[in-house]
Design a protein around this motif. Structure first.
Motif, mmCIF file in Angstrom:
data_model
loop_
_atom_site.group_PDB
_atom_site.id
_atom_site.type_symbol
_atom_site.label_atom_id
_atom_site.label_comp_id
_atom_site.label_asym_id
_atom_site.label_seq_id
_atom_site.Cartn_x
_atom_site.Cartn_y
_atom_site.Cartn_z
ATOM 1 N N GLU A 195 0.838 -1.195 0.000
ATOM 2 C CA GLU A 195 0.000 0.000 0.000
ATOM 3 C C GLU A 195 0.877 1.251 0.000
ATOM 4 O O GLU A 195 1.915 1.273 0.658
ATOM 5 C CB GLU A 195 -0.901 0.014 1.231
ATOM 6 N N PRO A 196 0.455 2.307 -0.719
ATOM 7 C CA PRO A 196 1.212 3.567 -0.676
ATOM 8 C C PRO A 196 1.222 4.142 0.736
ATOM 9 O O PRO A 196 0.281 3.950 1.496
ATOM 10 C CB PRO A 196 0.436 4.494 -1.612
ATOM 11 N N GLU A 197 2.302 4.826 1.055
ATOM 12 C CA GLU A 197 2.399 5.545 2.322
ATOM 13 C C GLU A 197 2.513 7.017 2.004
ATOM 14 O O GLU A 197 3.078 7.397 0.973
ATOM 15 C CB GLU A 197 3.617 5.072 3.114
ATOM 16 N N ARG A 198 1.978 7.846 2.887
ATOM 17 C CA ARG A 198 2.006 9.294 2.660
ATOM 18 C C ARG A 198 3.082 9.948 3.506
ATOM 19 O O ARG A 198 3.231 9.646 4.688
ATOM 20 C CB ARG A 198 0.650 9.910 2.974
ATOM 21 N N TYR A 199 3.794 10.865 2.844
ATOM 22 C CA TYR A 199 4.843 11.653 3.488
ATOM 23 C C TYR A 199 4.656 13.103 3.063
ATOM 24 O O TYR A 199 4.131 13.374 1.976
ATOM 25 C CB TYR A 199 6.230 11.173 3.039
ATOM 26 N N PRO A 200 5.105 14.052 3.878
ATOM 27 C CA PRO A 200 4.980 15.466 3.503
ATOM 28 C C PRO A 200 5.705 15.753 2.175
ATOM 29 O O PRO A 200 6.906 15.507 2.049
ATOM 30 C CB PRO A 200 5.622 16.212 4.658
ATOM 31 N N ALA A 201 4.968 16.246 1.203
ATOM 32 C CA ALA A 201 5.532 16.493 -0.123
ATOM 33 C C ALA A 201 6.665 17.516 -0.069
ATOM 34 O O ALA A 201 7.689 17.349 -0.738
ATOM 35 C CB ALA A 201 4.439 16.954 -1.085
ATOM 36 N N ALA A 202 6.516 18.564 0.725
ATOM 37 C CA ALA A 202 7.551 19.599 0.802
ATOM 38 C C ALA A 202 8.855 19.032 1.361
ATOM 39 O O ALA A 202 9.941 19.399 0.894
ATOM 40 C CB ALA A 202 7.070 20.770 1.647
ATOM 41 N N GLU A 203 8.757 18.127 2.322
ATOM 42 C CA GLU A 203 9.958 17.506 2.903
ATOM 43 C C GLU A 203 10.717 16.699 1.845
ATOM 44 O O GLU A 203 11.937 16.798 1.735
ATOM 45 C CB GLU A 203 9.532 16.587 4.051
ATOM 46 N N ILE A 204 9.987 15.929 1.059
ATOM 47 C CA ILE A 204 10.621 15.125 0.004
ATOM 48 C C ILE A 204 11.232 16.030 -1.058
ATOM 49 O O ILE A 204 12.380 15.837 -1.464
ATOM 50 C CB ILE A 204 9.599 14.167 -0.637
ATOM 51 N N ALA A 205 10.470 17.016 -1.508
ATOM 52 C CA ALA A 205 10.946 17.924 -2.557
ATOM 53 C C ALA A 205 12.200 18.672 -2.115
ATOM 54 O O ALA A 205 13.172 18.771 -2.875
ATOM 55 C CB ALA A 205 9.841 18.904 -2.943
ATOM 56 N N ASP A 206 12.196 19.190 -0.889
ATOM 57 C CA ASP A 206 13.364 19.919 -0.376
ATOM 58 C C ASP A 206 14.598 19.020 -0.345
ATOM 59 O O ASP A 206 15.680 19.417 -0.768
ATOM 60 C CB ASP A 206 13.102 20.471 1.026
ATOM 61 N N ALA A 207 14.438 17.807 0.168
ATOM 62 C CA ALA A 207 15.568 16.894 0.285
ATOM 63 C C ALA A 207 16.109 16.486 -1.083
ATOM 64 O O ALA A 207 17.313 16.341 -1.265
ATOM 65 C CB ALA A 207 15.171 15.656 1.085
ATOM 66 N N ALA A 208 15.209 16.315 -2.054
ATOM 67 C CA ALA A 208 15.617 15.856 -3.390
ATOM 68 C C ALA A 208 16.040 17.012 -4.295
ATOM 69 O O ALA A 208 16.575 16.781 -5.379
ATOM 70 C CB ALA A 208 14.481 15.076 -4.042
ATOM 71 N N GLY A 209 15.775 18.249 -3.873
ATOM 72 C CA GLY A 209 16.167 19.405 -4.677
ATOM 73 C C GLY A 209 15.286 19.631 -5.889
ATOM 74 O O GLY A 209 15.755 20.091 -6.929
ATOM 75 N N VAL A 210 14.008 19.315 -5.756
ATOM 76 C CA VAL A 210 13.056 19.524 -6.855
ATOM 77 C C VAL A 210 11.852 20.273 -6.297
ATOM 78 O O VAL A 210 11.703 20.422 -5.091
ATOM 79 C CB VAL A 210 12.595 18.185 -7.486
ATOM 80 N N SER A 211 10.971 20.712 -7.186
ATOM 81 C CA SER A 211 9.742 21.356 -6.731
ATOM 82 C C SER A 211 8.703 20.283 -6.416
ATOM 83 O O SER A 211 8.767 19.161 -6.927
ATOM 84 C CB SER A 211 9.201 22.306 -7.798
ATOM 85 N N VAL A 212 7.738 20.633 -5.593
ATOM 86 C CA VAL A 212 6.668 19.705 -5.238
ATOM 87 C C VAL A 212 5.944 19.235 -6.502
ATOM 88 O O VAL A 212 5.590 18.063 -6.631
ATOM 89 C CB VAL A 212 5.684 20.356 -4.233
ATOM 90 N N GLU A 213 5.753 20.124 -7.459
ATOM 91 C CA GLU A 213 5.039 19.785 -8.691
ATOM 92 C C GLU A 213 5.769 18.723 -9.516
ATOM 93 O O GLU A 213 5.165 18.055 -10.343
ATOM 94 C CB GLU A 213 4.825 21.041 -9.556
ATOM 95 N N GLN A 214 7.066 18.570 -9.318
ATOM 96 C CA GLN A 214 7.856 17.582 -10.059
ATOM 97 C C GLN A 214 7.819 16.194 -9.423
ATOM 98 O O GLN A 214 8.328 15.239 -10.011
ATOM 99 C CB GLN A 214 9.320 18.038 -10.161
ATOM 100 N N LEU A 215 7.243 16.045 -8.247
ATOM 101 C CA LEU A 215 7.302 14.781 -7.526
ATOM 102 C C LEU A 215 6.553 13.618 -8.183
ATOM 103 O O LEU A 215 7.082 12.513 -8.228
ATOM 104 C CB LEU A 215 6.801 14.964 -6.089
ATOM 105 N N PRO A 216 5.310 13.802 -8.683
ATOM 106 C CA PRO A 216 4.608 12.638 -9.225
ATOM 107 C C PRO A 216 5.417 11.929 -10.316
ATOM 108 O O PRO A 216 5.906 12.555 -11.256
ATOM 109 C CB PRO A 216 3.312 13.218 -9.785
ATOM 110 N N GLY A 217 5.590 10.614 -10.138
ATOM 111 C CA GLY A 217 6.346 9.799 -11.086
ATOM 112 C C GLY A 217 7.834 9.728 -10.799
ATOM 113 O O GLY A 217 8.531 8.915 -11.398
#
Length: 71
Positions: free
Chosen positions: A30-52
């Motif tokens: 099952e998918p798990e949910r994490y704060p999108a801003a936290e992932i985006a900041d750590a990966a150096g991308v925008s939140v809009e770039q996260l899907p996929g």
């Protein structure tokens, strides 16, 4: 040193990203949910770039993921 796993962001749900193991769909849990801003900041991308996006993450002692990096 913590274990790192490959993950994929499926979609955004409000302020959260749904994340699954980067394995064939029939093997995924099952998918798990994490704060999108936290992932985006750590990966150096925008939140809009996260899907996929494919990432690696560290597995903590509580099985929660952190330390997001581009795969």
């Amino acid at each position: 040193m913590s274990e790192r796993v490959n993950v994929q962001v499926l979609l955004l749900f409000g302020d959260h990203a749904e994340v699954v193991a980067d394995v064939p769909p029939e093997e995924r849990g099952e998918p798990e949910r994490y704060p999108a801003a936290e992932i985006a900041d750590a990966a150096g991308v925008s939140v809009e770039q996260l899907p996929g996006l494919r990432l690696t993450a560290a597995v903590g002692p509580d099985e929660r993921l952190s330390g997001w990096q581009l795969a």
